[in-house]
Structure formats: structure tokens, C-alpha cells
Design a protein around this motif. Structure first.
Motif, PDB file in Angstrom:
ATOM      1  N   MET A 189     -11.719  13.348   2.947  1.00  0.00           N
ATOM      2  CA  MET A 189     -12.896  14.135   2.555  1.00  0.00           C
ATOM      3  C   MET A 189     -12.427  15.536   2.149  1.00  0.00           C
ATOM      4  SD  MET A 189     -16.303  13.740   2.463  1.00  0.00           S
ATOM      5  CE  MET A 189     -16.860  12.639   3.753  1.00  0.00           C
ATOM      6  N   PRO A 190     -12.655  15.954   0.899  1.00  0.00           N
ATOM      7  CA  PRO A 190     -12.130  17.245   0.439  1.00  0.00           C
ATOM      8  C   PRO A 190     -12.723  18.416   1.210  1.00  0.00           C
ATOM      9  CG  PRO A 190     -13.689  16.326  -1.143  1.00  0.00           C
ATOM     10  CD  PRO A 190     -13.407  15.245  -0.147  1.00  0.00           C
ATOM     11  N   GLY A 191     -11.849  19.406   1.496  1.00  0.00           N
ATOM     12  CA  GLY A 191     -12.306  20.615   2.168  1.00  0.00           C
ATOM     13  C   GLY A 191     -12.412  20.517   3.662  1.00  0.00           C
ATOM     14  N   LEU A 192     -12.052  19.358   4.224  1.00  0.00           N
ATOM     15  CA  LEU A 192     -12.175  19.164   5.670  1.00  0.00           C
ATOM     16  C   LEU A 192     -10.812  18.915   6.290  1.00  0.00           C
ATOM     17  CD1 LEU A 192     -15.277  16.824   6.136  1.00  0.00           C
ATOM     18  CD2 LEU A 192     -15.081  19.207   6.815  1.00  0.00           C
ATOM     19  N   THR A 237     -22.197  18.031   2.273  1.00  0.00           N
ATOM     20  CA  THR A 237     -22.034  18.141   3.728  1.00  0.00           C
ATOM     21  C   THR A 237     -20.628  18.596   4.081  1.00  0.00           C
ATOM     22  OG1 THR A 237     -23.651  16.371   4.045  1.00  0.00           O
ATOM     23  CG2 THR A 237     -22.217  16.881   5.902  1.00  0.00           C
ATOM     24  N   ALA A 238     -19.635  18.029   3.409  1.00  0.00           N
ATOM     25  CA  ALA A 238     -18.243  18.399   3.673  1.00  0.00           C
ATOM     26  C   ALA A 238     -17.982  19.872   3.366  1.00  0.00           C
ATOM     27  CB  ALA A 238     -17.304  17.515   2.853  1.00  0.00           C
ATOM     28  N   ARG A 239     -18.604  20.385   2.291  1.00  0.00           N
ATOM     29  CA  ARG A 239     -18.419  21.805   1.962  1.00  0.00           C
ATOM     30  C   ARG A 239     -18.921  22.695   3.092  1.00  0.00           C
ATOM     31  NH1 ARG A 239     -19.841  20.107  -3.352  1.00  0.00           N
ATOM     32  NH2 ARG A 239     -22.045  20.643  -3.022  1.00  0.00           N
ATOM     33  N   LEU A 240     -20.089  22.362   3.635  1.00  0.00           N
ATOM     34  CA  LEU A 240     -20.649  23.167   4.713  1.00  0.00           C
ATOM     35  C   LEU A 240     -19.810  23.044   5.983  1.00  0.00           C
ATOM     36  CD1 LEU A 240     -22.740  24.932   6.061  1.00  0.00           C
ATOM     37  CD2 LEU A 240     -24.211  22.919   6.326  1.00  0.00           C
TER      38      LEU A 240
END
Length: 323
Positions: free
Chosen positions: A1-4, A183-186
Motif C-alpha cells: 500500500m503506497p505511503g504506508l 485511506t492510505a494517504r491519511l
């Protein structure tokens, strides 16, 4: 998942866990709007967090989610020793668990986030919970899955006579994936600011504002106002939210946290129907009908429509503000 980060989890169910209020280790400046232990309690620290869910039968669900670095330090693959190592780092948790006993074997998940490459096909589709997962931090899996069930039911109803679901399932897949990424961005921004708690707390308001606005819009019979999770495709809130999350992920959050917090509050204000931008509450938010009544215009609703909606939901406001 990108950004996580590739987080890990360790958890179990326990008996004998003390409530925070009974340990004497919880120092509060004032009285919160509800007993702290009656909610899901999150202990946030750099590189991870612990959840506490007190059930009414005396059992408590508790677990830790950690970044790879912290998971390695605690050796999460070695429960229950890893659990004790975590308690040694947090005296407030050690006080709660001094007489606790696990009633289930500890469970270790070596990687939490995932994202499916394919979400639907000919006459089949994954629910959002099977399509991907970011983190349990905000319990986003519940609303995402409910949205997925609702959308699939609409697809079945709309096309039950033709039996041709291809175009609608492709649209469902695209929207489900986009919401997982939002959701992943947050969640990624929250992890980036776990050592910067004022910014972390402000970032959570993006979720709570979008959730309370969306739920109210649906209860008012205006689902078109909130057609996506986290309002990611809202013409104003969507791009503003993406920008502030990008800023929160940068060095600016640490260098100038007040500026980032102020920007977050500016983004939240147009959809705030729960008094979340009221700084006098110091992040303690009660259930207050006046917040909805004062924000009726944000939902294209009248004061009377808000009162009728509250009555349908079984909530009768004790007081009401003048129109």
C-alpha cells in the motif's frame, strides 16, 4: 500500500485489565465529556500505537501495531515476551496490565497493509475489506465495507433484469481502489506524525469531519453530498485534503506545526458539523445537537430538517440554538 509502512501487529484478549481511571496514572485537566475507558482507547507513541477495547463482560481486546523498526526492537515475532517488552516501555500500560491474563494465544501478523491487484471480474467482486487494508488505527474497514455492500446491492438491483454487471463492477472496482488509496494517504500522514502529537490529533479531524458529515448527509436523505469515503472526490474538500496531507508528510509539519494545524482546520471547517474546529474543547468532543443545528447550511438543510432527522434517529436535543 503506497505511503504506508509495512506495519506488524501483536494482540490478544485479556481479563483483569484495569481501567485507566482506576490506575491513578491518568492526569486530566478537567472532566472529559464521557468516561475515557468507555471508548476505544488508543495509546500513541513514535513508530506505533496500542489499542484498548473494554468489553462489558470484563474482557479487554488489546494489541500493538508497530512499524518495521519498532517491531524489530520489540521482537514482535516472539510473543508474549514482546508484549512484556512493550509494557516495560509504557508505565501507564504496565499499571493497567499488572494483574491481566491473556485468555487467548497471542496472534502476530507480520504485515498488515495490502492492496489487491484485481477487485472484480465477470459476475464477481471483492468487498473493500478483501480488496485492501491500510491499518486499524481509525477503524476505516467498517465504513468502507458497508459502503461496498451498499454499492453492490445497488448494482444488483439496477441490473437484475439484464444480468450485465460489467460496466458497473468496473466502476465499483475503481472507486473501491481510490478509496483505499485515500485511506492510505491519511493513515500514512498519521504515522509520519506520531512523534508530533498536536499535528497527529489535528489530522484525525480530517477523518472525523468527513465521517460525521457523510453520515449526517445520508440520514438526511442527501447521499449525493457524500458519495465517497473520506469525501476524496468532493470538489473542494478532496483536493484540499490531499494537499494538506502531503504537507503533513513533509518536513514542514515538524518545522512549523502550528501552520500545518491551522491549515488542517481551514480544510475541515466547511464540512465540520460536529464542532471539531472548536479549539475551546481541547479535542474533547461531546454529542451536542447544537453543532448540527448551527451547521445545517453546510448540508443544504434547514433547522427543522435537522430536528426531524434527529427525531427519526431517536435523539432529542436538550437545548437548541436560535436560528
Amino acid at each position: 500500500m503506497p505511503g504506508l509502512p509495512a506495519t506488524q501487529a501483536l494482540y490478544s484478549h485479556f481479563t483483569g485489565v484495569q481501567r485507566l481511571a482506576s490506575t491513578g496514572s491518568l492526569a486530566l485537566d478537567g472532566q472529559p465529556p464521557y468516561p475515557v475507558d468507555d471508548a476505544a482507547v488508543h495509546h500513541i507513541f513514535d513508530q506505533g500505537w496500542v489499542w484498548m477495547l473494554h468489553f462489558c463482560n470484563g474482557v479487554t481486546s488489546a494489541g500493538i501495531v508497530a512499524t518495521p523498526a519498532l517491531a524489530e526492537q520489540l521482537q514482535l515475532s516472539d510473543p508474549p515476551a514482546a508484549w512484556n517488552r512493550m509494557l516495560d516501555r509504557a508505565p501507564i500500560l504496565r499499571a493497567q496490565f499488572q494483574n491481566a491474563k491473556p485468555i487467548q494465544p497471542f496472534r502476530h501478523i507480520s504485515r498488515l497493509p495490502f492492496r489487491s491487484a484485481t477487485i472484480s471480474g465477470r459476475n464477481w467482486a471483492l468487498l473493500p475489506s478483501a480488496a485492501g487494508f491500510a491499518d486499524p488505527l481509525l477503524s476505516t474497514g467498517f465504513p468502507l465495507t458497508l459502503l461496498g455492500i451498499s454499492r453492490l446491492a445497488e448494482i444488483l438491483e439496477r441490473n437484475r433484469t439484464t444480468g450485465d454487471f460489467t460496466a458497473q463492477l468496473e466502476e465499483y472496482s475503481a472507486k473501491t481502489d481510490a478509496e483505499l488509496l485515500a485511506t492510505a494517504r491519511l493513515i500514512g500522514a498519521l504515522y509520519a506524525n506520531m512523534a508530533n502529537f498536536p499535528v497527529f490529533a489535528a489530522l484525525t479531524l480530517l477523518y472525523f469531519a468527513a465521517a460525521s458529515y457523510s453520515e449526517t448527509a445520508r440520514r438526511l436523505g442527501r447521499p449525493e453530498l457524500a458519495s465517497s469515503f473520506l469525501l476524496y472526490d468532493h470538489p473542494v474538500f478532496g483536493p484540499d485534503c490531499a494537499r494538506v496531507l502531503q504537507r503533513a508528510n513533509s518536513a514542514q509539519a515538524a518545522a512549523n506545526p502550528d501552520s500545518v494545524i491551522n491549515e488542517i482546520l481551514r480544510v475541515v471547517e466547511p464540512i465540520d458539523v460536529a464542532g471539531l474546529t472548536n479549539r475551546a474543547r481541547r479535542n474533547w468532543f461531546p454529542v451536542d445537537a447544537d453543532d448540527l443545528l448551527l451547521a445545517a447550511h453546510k448540508l443544504n438543510a434547514t433547522r427543522e430538517e435537522i430536528l426531524q432527522m434527529l427525531a427519526r434517529c431517536g435523539f432529542t436535543p436538550a437545548t437548541s440554538s436560535p436560528s
